[in-house]
Design an enzyme around this catalytic site. Sequence first.
Site, PDB file in Angstrom:
ATOM      1  N   GLU A 114      -1.766  -9.126   3.565  1.00 46.28           N
ATOM      2  CA  GLU A 114      -1.649  -9.709   4.907  1.00 46.28           C
ATOM      3  C   GLU A 114      -3.012 -10.026   5.511  1.00 46.28           C
ATOM      4  O   GLU A 114      -3.130 -10.891   6.383  1.00 46.28           O
ATOM      5  CB  GLU A 114      -0.854  -8.777   5.836  1.00 46.28           C
ATOM      6  N   HIS A 149      -3.736  -4.974   0.575  1.00 47.34           N
ATOM      7  CA  HIS A 149      -3.176  -5.518   1.825  1.00 47.34           C
ATOM      8  C   HIS A 149      -3.281  -7.049   1.834  1.00 47.34           C
ATOM      9  O   HIS A 149      -4.229  -7.597   2.396  1.00 47.34           O
ATOM     10  CB  HIS A 149      -3.931  -4.947   3.029  1.00 47.34           C
ATOM     11  N   CYS A 156       0.839  -1.199   0.000  1.00 51.32           N
ATOM     12  CA  CYS A 156       0.000   0.000   0.000  1.00 51.32           C
ATOM     13  C   CYS A 156       0.878   1.255   0.000  1.00 51.32           C
ATOM     14  O   CYS A 156       1.496   1.550  -1.015  1.00 51.32           O
ATOM     15  CB  CYS A 156      -0.988  -0.040   1.162  1.00 51.32           C
TER      16      CYS A 156
HETATM   17  N1  GLN Z   1      -1.877   6.747   2.771  1.00 54.27           N
HETATM   18  C1  GLN Z   1      -2.002   6.004   1.569  1.00 54.27           C
HETATM   19  C2  GLN Z   1      -3.345   6.219   0.899  1.00 54.27           C
HETATM   20  O1  GLN Z   1      -4.287   6.648   1.502  1.00 54.27           O
HETATM   21  C3  GLN Z   1      -1.766   4.528   1.795  1.00 54.27           C
HETATM   22  C4  GLN Z   1      -2.761   3.911   2.712  1.00 54.27           C
HETATM   23  C5  GLN Z   1      -2.313   2.577   3.256  1.00 54.27           C
HETATM   24  O2  GLN Z   1      -1.130   2.260   3.222  1.00 54.27           O
HETATM   25  N2  GLN Z   1      -3.228   1.810   3.802  1.00 54.27           N
HETATM   26  O3  GLN Z   1      -3.484   5.931  -0.263  1.00 54.27           O
END
Ligand code: GLN
Length: 544
Positions: free
Chosen positions: A518, A516, A382
């Site tokens: 995970e 994600h 992410c």
């Molecule tokens: N801050 C980033 C976004 O909003 C990544 C978010 C995250 O890593 N969950 O896109």
Amino acid sequence: MARYIFITGGVVSSLGKGLMAASLAALLQARGFRVRIRKFDPYLNVDPGTMSPYQHGEVYVTDDGAETDLDLGHYERFTGVSARQSDNVTQGRIYQTIISKERKGDYLGATVQVIPHVTDEIKAFATADTDDLDFVLCEIGGTVGDIESLPFMEAIRQLHNDLGRLQSIFVHVTLVPYIAAAGELKTKPTQHSVRELTSLGIQPHILLCRCEQPLPESERAKIALFCNVRPEAVIPALDAPNIYSVPAQYHAEGLDDEVLRAFGIETAPEPALERWIDIMDRYANPEGEVTIGVVGKYVGLPDAYKSLHEALVHGGLANRVKVHIRWIDAELFEQPDSDIAAQLEPMHGILVPGGFGVRGSEGKIASVRFARERGVPFFGICLGMQMACIEGARNTAGINDAWTTEFGETSEPIVGLITEWMSEEGLQKRSADGDLGGTMRLGAYPAKLTGNSVVAGIYGAEDISERHRHRYEVNASYREPLEKGGLIFSGMSPDGTLPEIVERPDHPWFVGVQFHPELKSKPFDPHPLFAGFIAAALKQSRLV
Ligand code: GLN
């Protein structure tokens, strides 16, 4: 009709009720029953999505896009049953529902009260959508005696009556502390806690007693006598060597037998525990070890990266190696005198996890660069993928001002806010000044992988579905310069607009994912990306 198991906690918080609920569900499932676990959180936030990971630990995201309590992660990891929006409710959401009904006039002029309106709403939530289940386990957050949890206690008391005979039971989790000076385990806190519970009209059927020392028969008998339960229903829950040995341990202590007995179920198959025994064996007898550096922001609180931690462990189980995790504060690498090489050289793999906000971002970008230049396996998740793209833009594509609009205005928005995108429900929209809660790209989205890519090989598939939780996206219009610099866009949204995966085919293992992974990893079904990352780290460990 589904049977209900209500799980409450007493004496202190952090007894690990979530893990206990998950372990009990795993045992019932191992006997062939269909289970689902639900979490009731007494706080007034509508969901944990806007809470700091430091306050509340990780926000767990479901396939259907709910931002939920991290206990739902345990539930999924132990049962493999995908959690849903309808498996986690907070008192805030209950009140939100009631107040909006009241404003619409749905209560037809009635005075709206905790009993029956709040309790009815809680009961409706507990019993909704349970037709295809044998057991619904309902975990009540907090500790008996908390003001906030009173409506939930009252609702489960009522529900126990409403459901009728042998349709529900109460399991109470307590602590039996060991007083070193006296050399004794003390049962008094458990007695008080049960008294508190009975004063609310709830008589527990089973007590699960957390203890650091084995519970002597005499103390077990004493708890039974004072708390009005059978001695066999006082289950000692001794600290376990690791969380995945808990189901087998509780089975050995008779927990699932007592639960079935309390429901009057006399014939049930013995649980098939092979899967847990295999995991315990892999855990206890690793054939090697690797060290992974996680360069992030919330490194002071392990719960902030709960699923990530578990997924790395699963990657280790898949490769039969022990994974040592070094949590590294990205801000350290922003100090002028910091020696990033000295910190990262001992790592066999570097992972930059998800996160929000500018703090530590240059440290993360520096870690990506180190991994890329030194050929150390790299996994960006992410925000970690976004940082990998910014690093690639600056250092391999000559875009010196590469940046993300999350952190401020920029002439080179490698990562930016996308305000419209397609989902299965149709066009989704968000705006820069919208609410913070519930407005991200949330939940499962499909992605298409390039046929001959590294990730297609890892997944063994070209069509995947993974869970998202982010507001910003890598800007596909930078694809050409980034790919020229060696960073290949190997996974895209099906309409081809949103980059979902980037990789460097000329590197031993370099993958960034916008989702994600995970969240979907299980001990008995490790996520392929984590299994692949740890396998690459193992190779690296043999080189250094
Ligand atoms: N801050 C980033 C976004 O909003 C990544 C978010 C995250 O890593 N969950 O896109």
